[in-house]
Design an enzyme around this catalytic site. Sequence first.
Site, PDB file in Angstrom:
ATOM      1  N   LYS A   1       0.834  -1.208   0.000  1.00  0.00           N
ATOM      2  CA  LYS A   1       0.000   0.000   0.000  1.00  0.00           C
ATOM      3  C   LYS A   1       0.861   1.247   0.000  1.00  0.00           C
ATOM      4  CE  LYS A   1      -3.991  -1.527   2.607  1.00  0.00           C
ATOM      5  NZ  LYS A   1      -4.764  -1.201   3.811  1.00  0.00           N
TER       6      LYS A   1
ATOM      7  N   ASP B   1      -9.008   2.037   4.887  1.00  0.00           N
ATOM      8  CA  ASP B   1      -9.558   0.720   5.162  1.00  0.00           C
ATOM      9  C   ASP B   1     -10.288   0.278   3.908  1.00  0.00           C
ATOM     10  OD1 ASP B   1      -9.624  -1.293   7.201  1.00  0.00           O
ATOM     11  OD2 ASP B   1     -11.787  -1.087   7.145  1.00  0.00           O
ATOM     12  N   THR B   2     -10.102  -0.983   3.583  1.00  0.00           N
ATOM     13  CA  THR B   2     -10.663  -1.507   2.342  1.00  0.00           C
ATOM     14  C   THR B   2     -11.446  -2.768   2.604  1.00  0.00           C
ATOM     15  OG1 THR B   2      -8.863  -0.623   1.025  1.00  0.00           O
ATOM     16  CG2 THR B   2     -10.027  -2.483   0.084  1.00  0.00           C
TER      17      THR B   2
ATOM     18  N   HIS C   1      -9.941   0.906  -6.404  1.00  0.00           N
ATOM     19  CA  HIS C   1     -10.580   1.499  -5.231  1.00  0.00           C
ATOM     20  C   HIS C   1      -9.625   2.449  -4.503  1.00  0.00           C
ATOM     21  CE1 HIS C   1      -8.520  -2.241  -4.708  1.00  0.00           C
ATOM     22  NE2 HIS C   1      -8.448  -2.107  -3.391  1.00  0.00           N
TER      23      HIS C   1
HETATM   24  P1  IMP Z   1      -7.255  -3.140   4.667  1.00  0.00           P
HETATM   25  O1  IMP Z   1      -8.173  -3.152   5.835  1.00  0.00           O
HETATM   26  O2  IMP Z   1      -7.313  -1.886   3.902  1.00  0.00           O
HETATM   27  O3  IMP Z   1      -5.879  -3.560   5.029  1.00  0.00           O
HETATM   28  O4  IMP Z   1      -7.771  -4.240   3.648  1.00  0.00           O
HETATM   29  C1  IMP Z   1      -8.383  -5.423   4.132  1.00  0.00           C
HETATM   30  C2  IMP Z   1      -8.077  -6.583   3.246  1.00  0.00           C
HETATM   31  O5  IMP Z   1      -8.660  -6.367   1.965  1.00  0.00           O
HETATM   32  C3  IMP Z   1      -6.600  -6.862   2.979  1.00  0.00           C
HETATM   33  O6  IMP Z   1      -6.038  -7.683   3.956  1.00  0.00           O
HETATM   34  C4  IMP Z   1      -6.656  -7.580   1.655  1.00  0.00           C
HETATM   35  O7  IMP Z   1      -6.948  -8.933   1.856  1.00  0.00           O
HETATM   36  C5  IMP Z   1      -7.832  -6.914   0.985  1.00  0.00           C
HETATM   37  N1  IMP Z   1      -7.375  -5.849   0.083  1.00  0.00           N
HETATM   38  C6  IMP Z   1      -7.231  -4.534   0.350  1.00  0.00           C
HETATM   39  N2  IMP Z   1      -6.813  -3.875  -0.736  1.00  0.00           N
HETATM   40  C7  IMP Z   1      -6.664  -4.800  -1.702  1.00  0.00           C
HETATM   41  C8  IMP Z   1      -6.235  -4.739  -3.060  1.00  0.00           C
HETATM   42  O8  IMP Z   1      -5.877  -3.693  -3.625  1.00  0.00           O
HETATM   43  N3  IMP Z   1      -6.242  -5.899  -3.713  1.00  0.00           N
HETATM   44  C9  IMP Z   1      -6.610  -7.084  -3.159  1.00  0.00           C
HETATM   45  N4  IMP Z   1      -6.988  -7.197  -1.916  1.00  0.00           N
HETATM   46  C10 IMP Z   1      -7.028  -6.063  -1.180  1.00  0.00           C
END
Ligand code: IMP
Length: 201
Positions: free
Chosen positions: A13, A77-78, A186
């Site tokens: 990231k 957060d994703t 995203h």
């Molecule tokens: P975070 O909370 O933003 O770290 O994202 C949560 C989870 O979503 C991560 O551990 C990944 O498994 C997934 N994730 C987040 N961004 C991506 C991406 O760009 N590609 C694929 N998986 C993602």
Amino acid sequence: MRRLIFATNNKHKVEEVRAALGGMVEVITLAEAGLHGEIPETADTLQGNALQKAEWVIEQLKVKSEKLRVDGVFADDTGLEVEALDGAPGVYSARYAGEHCSFDDNIDKLLAALDGKENRKADFRTVICLIENGEVRYFEGRVDGQILTERHTNGEGFGYDPVFMPDRFAVSFAEMPLEVKNSISHRGLAVKKLKEYLFNY
Ligand code: IMP
């Protein structure tokens, strides 16, 4: 130049965000800021988690003896939201297959959950929370696509990338060069909104 701490321990990231923000902002990682604890992530929305992470950094900075000059903090957060699974794994995307699971475990669980399902529509949604001088702002990005029935990868990317194919593309995120993924993803779109804000204010 503005100095912002990016509240993440994920080096993929950091690379993505640094590439997107270019030379406009100095992005400091948690390690570079000397912060090594576990970032809390216990809210039940993406927005709540992004806020919690950014606030955690601000609290850590307050108790740090060596003062660091920074202009603000941002966190993201994703979640991967799968239509046929009622939006799961969503905010729980990182721990979908259990605490301390690997990216591969999560993909295996997702493929099993979608086995035999025709509707493979999904989206990735990112919320970024920026806190500067006590002011909180949010920036959101979203990309729609499909969950593939098996992994497709050139070794690019991370997480669910090998099984996510964005709309209007014939390859997965894990088969795209980082610049291409950044331009439609995203997080790329959320960072673009953050960048526009930082440029204008
Ligand atoms: P975070 O909370 O933003 O770290 O994202 C949560 C989870 O979503 C991560 O551990 C990944 O498994 C997934 N994730 C987040 N961004 C991506 C991406 O760009 N590609 C694929 N998986 C993602």
